[in-house]
Design a protein around this motif. Sequence first.
Motif, short mmCIF file in Angstrom:
data_model
loop_
_atom_site.label_atom_id
_atom_site.label_comp_id
_atom_site.label_asym_id
_atom_site.label_seq_id
_atom_site.Cartn_x
_atom_site.Cartn_y
_atom_site.Cartn_z
N UNK A 103 0.83 -1.20 0.00
CA UNK A 103 0.00 0.00 0.00
C UNK A 103 0.87 1.26 0.00
N UNK A 104 1.92 1.24 0.80
CA UNK A 104 2.81 2.41 0.85
C UNK A 104 3.56 2.61 -0.45
N UNK A 105 3.96 1.52 -1.08
CA UNK A 105 4.63 1.63 -2.38
C UNK A 105 3.67 2.29 -3.37
N UNK A 248 6.52 -5.23 -3.46
CA UNK A 248 6.50 -5.39 -2.00
C UNK A 248 6.60 -6.87 -1.65
N UNK A 249 5.48 -7.54 -1.62
CA UNK A 249 5.37 -8.89 -1.04
C UNK A 249 6.69 -9.71 -0.99
N UNK A 256 9.11 -6.82 6.00
CA UNK A 256 8.33 -5.76 5.36
C UNK A 256 9.18 -4.80 4.54
N UNK A 257 8.82 -4.64 3.29
CA UNK A 257 9.47 -3.66 2.42
C UNK A 257 8.55 -3.35 1.25
N UNK A 258 8.41 -2.07 0.92
CA UNK A 258 7.66 -1.66 -0.26
C UNK A 258 8.56 -0.77 -1.10
N UNK A 259 8.52 -0.96 -2.40
CA UNK A 259 9.44 -0.26 -3.30
C UNK A 259 8.64 0.47 -4.37
#
Length: 387
Positions: A103-105, A248-249, A256-259
């Motif tokens: 979501x943040x990505x 992300x996933x 947790x990481x979003x790109x």
Amino acid sequence: MNTKEKFEKYIMGTYSRQNAVLERGSKEKIYDEAGKQYIDFGSGIGTNSLGICDDRWVSAVCEQAHRIQHTSNIYYSAPQADVAEKLCERTGYSKVFFGNSGAEANEAAIKLARKYSFDKYGKGRHNIITLVNSFHGRTITTLSATGQDVFHNYFFPFTEGFIYVEANNIEDLKAKLDDTVCAVMFEYIQGEGGVLPLERDFVDAIFSLCAEKDVLTIADEVQTGVGRTGKFLAGENFGKRTNITTLAKGIAGGLPMGICLADEKCCDVLSASTHGSTFGGNPVCSAGANAVLDRITPEFLEEVSRKGVYLKGKLLEISEIERIDGMGLMLGARLKTKKAAEVAKKAVENGLLVLTAKDKLRFLPPLTISFAEIDKGTEILKGLLEE
Ligand SMILES: *Cc1c(COP(=O)(O)O)cnc(C)c1O
């Protein structure tokens, strides 16, 4: 109180959970508190891309935790720099923004697209086209972006400025892509929507229409990215690269990481203090991502494709399965008579973790799953579906 009772008592009921208290594992096997074994066809919804506790991934993460666990983005740190370099070199994108979730990505992508347009054209060109039946996340804005009415409830007012186009309907796209639009955002394969790949002609139309009007293309590859489809990015299957891609996933192997990746056209839009994230690019998560990225070689991706073909073949041997959609190790099975949700529940009882998407069974096994485990998992499923 046992674990399940604590969940009931202390955790908000936002999930209807499967009946399994998962405790530990190794590769594609997971064990619950009672020691019961499960074969993993879900990888924690596509996150544990190297399976459970992959040796090199564990070492990288632990070593980083021993060195320094967090630095803040007001300083520099090497693991984050390395992830960014590897991603840009691998994909051809120019720059990266780090968040902590899909979501943040996507929020970053949406902000980037709107600011790109504002900087260049001023106000009034803020609309973003997304597709009917898409899924882009759970924040207020990404819920707005999600083209499914069931998500547009309770939490009013939602963020304005999203226009929904029917997937694979080029006429609908043409009609709605007017001068108020700054971006078109889509999943190459709608994941939560039922593992539905877009048609090639439609993808081509998105790219050509957007290029004509200087409208940015955004691929939400939160589920399809990082090797899942047998290519590093699913867009490669279509011979395309969007201006912006989100990941992300699977990127950090279960951390947790979003790109948000941006190409040369828009990589400098998000300037100092226009966006940020406290935990984004955290060193421990970055160490996990580096371990994942180091593993995803061309040979590794070929193996993912081969396993995907193998899993699909095995599933098609089951008479209750009507058809399989998807690519690589992202597959969805339409069933002839049985309900996917009931099958998934029964599978857990029988030692198989499998996901659903809409009315389908969904398969997102670890990218490292062995052929032997594919055999075992599909055998369990066959028993359930043909009983
Ligand atoms: C899972 C998913 C998201 C949301 O990711 P979170 O990490 O849960 O915020 C967004 N888009 C797609 C395509 C997804 O599959």
